[in-house]
Design a protein around this motif. Structure first.
Motif, PDB file in Angstrom:
ATOM      1  N   GLY A 185      35.877  38.731  29.182  1.00  0.00           N
ATOM      2  CA  GLY A 185      37.307  38.915  28.997  1.00  0.00           C
ATOM      3  C   GLY A 185      38.016  37.576  28.879  1.00  0.00           C
ATOM      4  N   GLU A 186      38.897  37.464  27.901  1.00  0.00           N
ATOM      5  CA  GLU A 186      39.670  36.234  27.715  1.00  0.00           C
ATOM      6  C   GLU A 186      41.066  36.454  28.287  1.00  0.00           C
ATOM      7  OE1 GLU A 186      39.575  33.193  24.128  1.00  0.00           O
ATOM      8  OE2 GLU A 186      40.982  34.832  23.706  1.00  0.00           O
ATOM      9  N   LEU A 187      41.391  35.712  29.357  1.00  0.00           N
ATOM     10  CA  LEU A 187      42.654  35.869  30.059  1.00  0.00           C
ATOM     11  C   LEU A 187      43.540  34.658  29.829  1.00  0.00           C
ATOM     12  CD1 LEU A 187      40.183  37.088  31.911  1.00  0.00           C
ATOM     13  CD2 LEU A 187      42.008  37.508  33.544  1.00  0.00           C
ATOM     14  N   ARG A 188      44.848  34.903  29.823  1.00  0.00           N
ATOM     15  CA  ARG A 188      45.804  33.802  29.741  1.00  0.00           C
ATOM     16  C   ARG A 188      46.300  33.508  31.156  1.00  0.00           C
ATOM     17  NH1 ARG A 188      47.975  31.504  25.492  1.00  0.00           N
ATOM     18  NH2 ARG A 188      47.337  33.221  24.121  1.00  0.00           N
ATOM     19  N   ILE A 189      46.032  32.297  31.649  1.00  0.00           N
ATOM     20  CA  ILE A 189      46.387  31.934  33.017  1.00  0.00           C
ATOM     21  C   ILE A 189      47.662  31.104  33.032  1.00  0.00           C
ATOM     22  CG2 ILE A 189      44.002  32.061  33.801  1.00  0.00           C
ATOM     23  CD1 ILE A 189      43.821  29.047  33.603  1.00  0.00           C
ATOM     24  N   ASN A 190      48.036  30.617  34.203  1.00  0.00           N
ATOM     25  CA  ASN A 190      49.267  29.834  34.349  1.00  0.00           C
ATOM     26  C   ASN A 190      49.288  28.669  33.367  1.00  0.00           C
ATOM     27  OD1 ASN A 190      49.986  31.499  36.437  1.00  0.00           O
ATOM     28  ND2 ASN A 190      49.211  30.141  38.039  1.00  0.00           N
ATOM     29  N   GLY A 234      49.700  29.093  30.197  1.00  0.00           N
ATOM     30  CA  GLY A 234      49.352  29.595  28.877  1.00  0.00           C
ATOM     31  C   GLY A 234      47.935  29.320  28.440  1.00  0.00           C
ATOM     32  N   GLU A 235      47.141  28.673  29.284  1.00  0.00           N
ATOM     33  CA  GLU A 235      45.763  28.353  28.915  1.00  0.00           C
ATOM     34  C   GLU A 235      44.911  29.618  28.879  1.00  0.00           C
ATOM     35  OE1 GLU A 235      41.947  25.803  30.675  1.00  0.00           O
ATOM     36  OE2 GLU A 235      43.893  25.777  31.705  1.00  0.00           O
ATOM     37  N   LEU A 236      44.025  29.696  27.879  1.00  0.00           N
ATOM     38  CA  LEU A 236      43.105  30.820  27.772  1.00  0.00           C
ATOM     39  C   LEU A 236      41.824  30.513  28.538  1.00  0.00           C
ATOM     40  CD1 LEU A 236      43.497  31.805  24.008  1.00  0.00           C
ATOM     41  CD2 LEU A 236      44.317  33.074  26.000  1.00  0.00           C
ATOM     42  N   LEU A 237      41.363  31.492  29.302  1.00  0.00           N
ATOM     43  CA  LEU A 237      40.169  31.316  30.113  1.00  0.00           C
ATOM     44  C   LEU A 237      39.208  32.460  29.831  1.00  0.00           C
ATOM     45  CD1 LEU A 237      38.996  29.489  32.390  1.00  0.00           C
ATOM     46  CD2 LEU A 237      39.914  31.154  34.020  1.00  0.00           C
ATOM     47  N   LEU A 238      37.977  32.132  29.453  1.00  0.00           N
ATOM     48  CA  LEU A 238      36.959  33.142  29.192  1.00  0.00           C
ATOM     49  C   LEU A 238      36.193  33.405  30.489  1.00  0.00           C
ATOM     50  CD1 LEU A 238      35.582  34.922  27.037  1.00  0.00           C
ATOM     51  CD2 LEU A 238      33.969  33.039  26.654  1.00  0.00           C
ATOM     52  N   VAL A 239      36.184  34.671  30.917  1.00  0.00           N
ATOM     53  CA  VAL A 239      35.589  35.055  32.195  1.00  0.00           C
ATOM     54  C   VAL A 239      34.486  36.080  31.953  1.00  0.00           C
ATOM     55  CG1 VAL A 239      36.020  36.046  34.477  1.00  0.00           C
ATOM     56  CG2 VAL A 239      37.787  34.659  33.366  1.00  0.00           C
ATOM     57  N   ARG A 240      33.369  35.896  32.647  1.00  0.00           N
ATOM     58  CA  ARG A 240      32.278  36.864  32.581  1.00  0.00           C
ATOM     59  C   ARG A 240      32.343  37.760  33.818  1.00  0.00           C
ATOM     60  NH1 ARG A 240      26.588  37.111  30.529  1.00  0.00           N
ATOM     61  NH2 ARG A 240      25.397  38.393  32.002  1.00  0.00           N
ATOM     62  N   PHE A 241      32.586  39.057  33.600  1.00  0.00           N
ATOM     63  CA  PHE A 241      32.587  40.051  34.668  1.00  0.00           C
ATOM     64  C   PHE A 241      31.204  40.703  34.716  1.00  0.00           C
ATOM     65  CE2 PHE A 241      36.978  39.528  33.603  1.00  0.00           C
ATOM     66  CZ  PHE A 241      37.719  39.868  34.720  1.00  0.00           C
ATOM     67  N   GLU A 242      30.649  40.838  35.911  1.00  0.00           N
ATOM     68  CA  GLU A 242      29.334  41.448  36.044  1.00  0.00           C
ATOM     69  C   GLU A 242      29.423  42.737  36.852  1.00  0.00           C
ATOM     70  OE1 GLU A 242      26.320  38.710  37.318  1.00  0.00           O
ATOM     71  OE2 GLU A 242      26.394  37.664  35.379  1.00  0.00           O
ATOM     72  N   LYS A 243      28.577  43.676  36.466  1.00  0.00           N
ATOM     73  CA  LYS A 243      28.541  44.971  37.137  1.00  0.00           C
ATOM     74  C   LYS A 243      27.974  44.811  38.536  1.00  0.00           C
ATOM     75  CE  LYS A 243      26.743  49.669  36.424  1.00  0.00           C
ATOM     76  NZ  LYS A 243      25.936  50.512  35.497  1.00  0.00           N
ATOM     77  N   MET A 244      28.632  45.416  39.506  1.00  0.00           N
ATOM     78  CA  MET A 244      28.188  45.326  40.892  1.00  0.00           C
ATOM     79  C   MET A 244      27.142  46.400  41.182  1.00  0.00           C
ATOM     80  SD  MET A 244      29.932  42.792  41.816  1.00  0.00           S
ATOM     81  CE  MET A 244      29.579  42.780  43.578  1.00  0.00           C
ATOM     82  N   GLY A 245      26.239  46.079  42.084  1.00  0.00           N
ATOM     83  CA  GLY A 245      25.270  47.066  42.537  1.00  0.00           C
ATOM     84  C   GLY A 245      24.059  47.216  41.657  1.00  0.00           C
ATOM     85  N   ILE A 246      23.767  46.219  40.793  1.00  0.00           N
ATOM     86  CA  ILE A 246      22.558  46.293  39.970  1.00  0.00           C
ATOM     87  C   ILE A 246      21.683  45.082  40.251  1.00  0.00           C
ATOM     88  CG2 ILE A 246      23.659  47.602  38.138  1.00  0.00           C
ATOM     89  CD1 ILE A 246      23.817  45.041  36.512  1.00  0.00           C
TER      90      ILE A 246
END
Length: 234
Positions: free
Chosen positions: A215-220, A222-234
């Protein structure tokens, strides 16, 4: 006594209507195709009476597996209504394809749908899938996310309900827990919490998989930050 007889007659009439509506000759033939247009054999098919039942995956009125050609036929459905069709094979579903049957008439009815691995069933299921933001991409390198973020948990349900749990606060004012709703498309996910005054969180969905999503989020600032979310419990 007269009232009792009237009541019995009414019950008899209603029972007769139910028997007529059973329509054992009413059939629904479902063809399931994969993303390449081939018949998707051994796909699990569940038929629901309502959208709510489809979303919660509760009380299917019929279910079965498709044959070698990707087809399955259900018999004895009540006519004069539509049904909601849930199809899954491994990680592929029809959730972003056709899920609503045609208006069912007596006799033979046909319906087709396409299954694919998609953002909706990658990110959610009926019970909910939990995700944590584990890594951030900075200057072409993946780094472990800050401790006060990487144990956060976002749970997404198929019925578009969500919850958030904050295990390590970045600041004292951060909420410990909230619920809300989430909405998505092939390239965007938006979260709305039930917290008063909350404006929501939205990010570009760059990539999704059953085990992770980017997911690409816009943080404080205005900077764009690419974040890797991982599934929990695997």
């Amino acid at each position: 006594m007269k009232q009792f007889l009237i009541t019995l007659l009414a019950i008899g009439i209603l029972s007769g209507c139910d028997k007529e509506e059973s329509a054992p000759n009413t059939q629904l033939e479902i063809a399931v195709l994969d993303a390449e247009g081939n018949g998707a054999s051994n796909s699990e098919v569940n038929v629901y009476l309502s959208l709510a039942s489809f979303l919660d995956q509760e009380s299917p009125i019929a279910n079965g597996l498709t044959d070698a050609t990707g087809a399955i036929t259900f018999y004895g459905l009540k006519p004069k209504q539509t049904y909601y069709i849930d199809v899954r094979r491994v990680n592929a579903t029809n959730w972003i394809s056709q899920i609503t049957s045609p208006y069912i008439e007596e006799g033979m009815n046909t319906f087709s749908t396409v299954i694919s691995e998609n953002w909706y069933s990658n990110l959610s299921n009926a019970a909910g899938i939990s995700w944590s933001p584990k890594y951030v991409f900075i200057d072409d390198v993946w780094y472990i996310y800050n401790d006060c973020f990487n144990d956060d948990q976002y749970l997404f349900k198929k019925n578009l309900k969500m919850s958030y749990r904050n295990h390590t606060k970045c600041s004292a004012s951060d909420p410990d827990f909230y619920t809300g709703e989430w909405f998505g498309t092939a390239n965007q996910v938006t979260i709305y919490s039930d917290l008063e005054g909350d404006t929501g969180l939205s990010f570009k969905l760059v990539e999704s998989d059953p085990a992770y999503f980017l997911g690409e989020l816009r943080i404080n600032g205005g900077e764009l930050l690419l974040v890797r979310f991982e599934k929990m419990g695997i």
